[in-house]
Design an enzyme around this catalytic site. Structure first.
Site, PDB file in Angstrom:
ATOM      1  CG  HIS A  81      -0.366   0.294   2.506  1.00 14.67           C
ATOM      2  ND1 HIS A  81       0.236  -0.668   3.286  1.00 14.67           N
ATOM      3  CD2 HIS A  81      -0.247   1.454   3.204  1.00 14.67           C
ATOM      4  CE1 HIS A  81       0.676  -0.120   4.403  1.00 14.67           C
ATOM      5  NE2 HIS A  81       0.395   1.165   4.386  1.00 14.67           N
ATOM      6  CD  GLU A  85       1.547   8.248   0.208  1.00 15.07           C
ATOM      7  OE1 GLU A  85       1.657   9.103   1.105  1.00 15.07           O
ATOM      8  OE2 GLU A  85       0.593   7.457   0.139  1.00 15.07           O
ATOM      9  CG  ASP A  86       6.121   6.193   1.290  1.00 13.66           C
ATOM     10  OD1 ASP A  86       5.687   7.323   1.003  1.00 13.66           O
ATOM     11  OD2 ASP A  86       5.740   5.560   2.285  1.00 13.66           O
TER      12      ASP A  86
END
Length: 623
Positions: A81, A85-86
């Site tokens: 998840h 994003e990271d």
């Protein structure tokens, strides 16, 4: 790092062990690949605690697998998840490696990076998540698993970050979990939020609960034993235990009722869990338990709440009754089947059949789509979400017995709009349980509501202060937005009405404030900011302006009837209030009504002045 490597392997294996009984070999292999990719991409990252970051995705996957009982794709999305994003991983990378469904779930829980957000980063993320329900409710469940673990480890964050995340949780995620039927998730999120928002208050309530548990332990244990023995003698095998309400629930009840902890009723409840024999329905079994227990214990009148026939909006079912224990206190007792207990914990995923999931999605789609698209103001959007997912709800009924579920603290107007928007728009008054009631009257669980309409009635701005449901607020706002905007405001001091001599003063906001020409406020303003004075034509329209007149007369037989007849029958006006006071044969009447213009008011004054015995009629202006 060697110790961490071992810990990482052990915790990941726990997830795989939990999933093994309900996945195929190919699904297990895909989950292992998802974990491996997440571990590789997060290898150099650490959490605020100093631990390897990968422990967070593993923990989220564990919550998804164990506490939410989700399937392989949702667990894979939990592992992955944060990688988009990271790290440098893209959604396309996820799609190629694990398929469209996993990629969709990861995309929904990934915060979009924009140069400029439509409202705010937080609100845009909420919209993105809610929009996903149109396709797959599991996206919200993965996000709730992520939020739950973040809240469990929030102590490592700075106080300002704690407040931000706890505020989001209490206001958005906990009500969302509740409406999905995830009682345990909702309860834990609420309590963690209170613990980090108000740590001292939380600690005080938590300590008070522990003291009360210790003080009440023996007699509550005796009460449980009596219930179990009573039902056992009737051939009914049950599990009985006392559950204390958590600090957040106690805190909310203290605020709601204005009580301190020691005077708060029902700080705990007694859970009675039964098993249904073959051929016996859950309702029949609950009623059998109820019958046996009320032969042994005194029942509080009006103390029954039947959530079996009328479940809460989140699916919660049980049969609640209040019984008098031998130590002289009413005790709240919940009669529930094992299935009901499981359903209250897992809600929308309690039954894994496709039809069940589909029903939950359909139940949510209409409201969520509406909420997600409503309004341009971020605060308004979040308020709408909270109204739609409110923690508590009440069951009310139409005169024909049709149930209408509303948020707690709803009014007759909420009820009317829930039944039909047209019914709400024209609602004039109601009968609640047979008693005449205002449309702004609050409702309670079990109320039977009959709405009476009038074509001349239209929603008013103050209606917004008397409704709590999203549906009602939206309908009223939409109606008011369609009405033509007046180019001016009226002074709160002189209260001008059409056809009076008025003048306008343009304020710094650009709006024009209307004043009577003899208003002391506008005289002062004209002497200081004369260039802001503007000529205005204030013409009558359909608007009724409230006015109050005072009538002085010599008391006589039939005076009151003549006054009412003049206003209602001769002038065809509605009286809002009529107060009289008689001292030494001198009558003073204070009459409030609505007029269209000063000319109409002059006609009213002339007609009343012509009544026998009337000496003086004048308008008074509040303030």
């Amino acid at each position: 790092m060697e110790n961490y490597d071992k810990l990482i392997e052990e915790r990941a294996q726990e997830v795989f062990d939990l999933m093994r009984p309900r996945v195929t070999d190919s699904e297990m292999e895909a989950m292992r690949r998802a974990f491996a990719l997440a571990r590789e991409k997060h290898a150099s990252q650490k959490r605020k605690t100093g631990e390897p970051y990968i422990l967070h995705p593993i923990a989220v996957a564990r919550i998804a697998a164990d506490e939410l009982q989700l399937g392989a794709e949702a667990v894979m999305a939990a592992f992955l998840h944060d990688v988009v994003e990271d790290t440098d991983t893209t959604i396309d990378d996820i799609r190629k490696a694990f398929g469209e469904d996993v990629a969709f779930l990861v995309r929904v829980v990934t915060k979009e990076k924009k140069e400029r957000y439509e409202e705010s980063k937080q609100v845009d993320n909420y919209r993105q998540m809610l929009g996903a329900v149109e396709y797959d409710i599991r996206a919200l469940l993965v996000k709730l698993a992520d939020r739950l673990h973040n809240m469990r480890t929030l102590s490592s964050m700075r106080p300002d970050k704690q407040m931000k995340i706890a505020g989001e949780t209490d206001y958005f995620y906990a009500p969302l979990a509740n409406r999905l039927g995830l009682y345990h998730v909702k309860t834990e999120l609420e309590n963690l939020s209170l613990r980090f928002r108000c740590p001292h208050e939380y600690a005080e309530i938590d300590e008070a609960i522990k003291r009360d548990e210790a003080a009440q332990h023996d007699r509550l244990a005796r009460f449980c034993k009596q219930i179990k023995e009573t039902l056992s003698e009737a051939g009914i095998d049950v599990t009985v235990y006392v559950e204390y309400r958590k600090p957040y629930s106690v805190w909310r009840k203290m605020r709601k009722y204005g009580d301190d902890f020691n005077h708060l009723k029902y700080r705990h409840f007694t859970e009675v869990i039964f098993t249904c024999p073959p051929g016996v329905s859950e309702k029949d079994m609950a009623l059998r338990c109820y019958s046996v227990l009320t032969n042994r214990f005194k029942e509080k009148p009006g103390g029954i709440v039947n959530y079996i026939d009328s479940p809460k909006e989140n699916g919660y079912q049980s049969f609640h009754v209040k019984l008098l224990a031998d130590f002289g206190r009413w005790q709240e007792v919940h009669l529930s089947s094992k299935r009901m207990i499981r359903a209250s914990q897992l809600g929308c995923v309690a039954e894994q059949e496709e039809d069940n999931i589909h029903r939950w999605i359909e139940k949510f789609k209409g409201v969520l789509r509406d909420v997600a698209q409503q309004g341009k103001d971020g605060t308004s959007f979040i308020d709408n979400v909270v109204a739609a997912f409110y923690n508590d709800d009440i069951m009310t009924f139409t005169p024909k017995g049709k149930p209408v579920v509303l948020p707690q603290r709803s009014t007759v107007l909420d009820f009317a709009y829930e039944v039909h928007s047209r019914l709400g728009e024209k609602a004039k008054y109601a009968r609640v349980n047979g008693y005449l009631s205002s449309v702004k009257a609050p409702l309670h669980r079990g109320d039977v509501v009959e709405i009476f309409t009038d074509e001349s009635v239209h929603p008013q701005k103050d209606w917004l202060d008397s409704v709590v449901s999203y549906k009602a607020r939206k309908a009223i706002r939409n109606y008011l937005a369609r009405q033509p905007k007046k180019p001016y405001k009226r002074c709160d001091c002189c209260h001008p009405i059409p056809s009076e001599e008025v003048i306008g003063f343009r304020e710094r906001t650009g709006e024009i404030m209307l004043h009577k020409r003899d208003c002391p406020i506008v005289i002062r303003l004209a002497s200081q900011w004369g260039d802001s004075i503007e000529s205005v034509e204030f013409l009558p329209d359909e608007t009724l302006y409230p006015v109050t007149i005072v009538v002085k007369a010599v008391d006589r037989y039939h005076l009151f009837i003549d006054l009412v007849d003049c206003i209602t029958n001769r002038l065809h006006l509605t009286i809002n209030s009529f107060n009289t006071d008689t001292v030494d044969s001198i009558v003073t009447c204070r009459i409030s009504l609505g007029v269209h213009s000063a000319a109409e008011l002059d006609t009213i004054i002339q007609n009343i002045s012509s009544i026998e015995g009337v000496d003086e009629v004048k308008r008074i202006v509040a303030g």
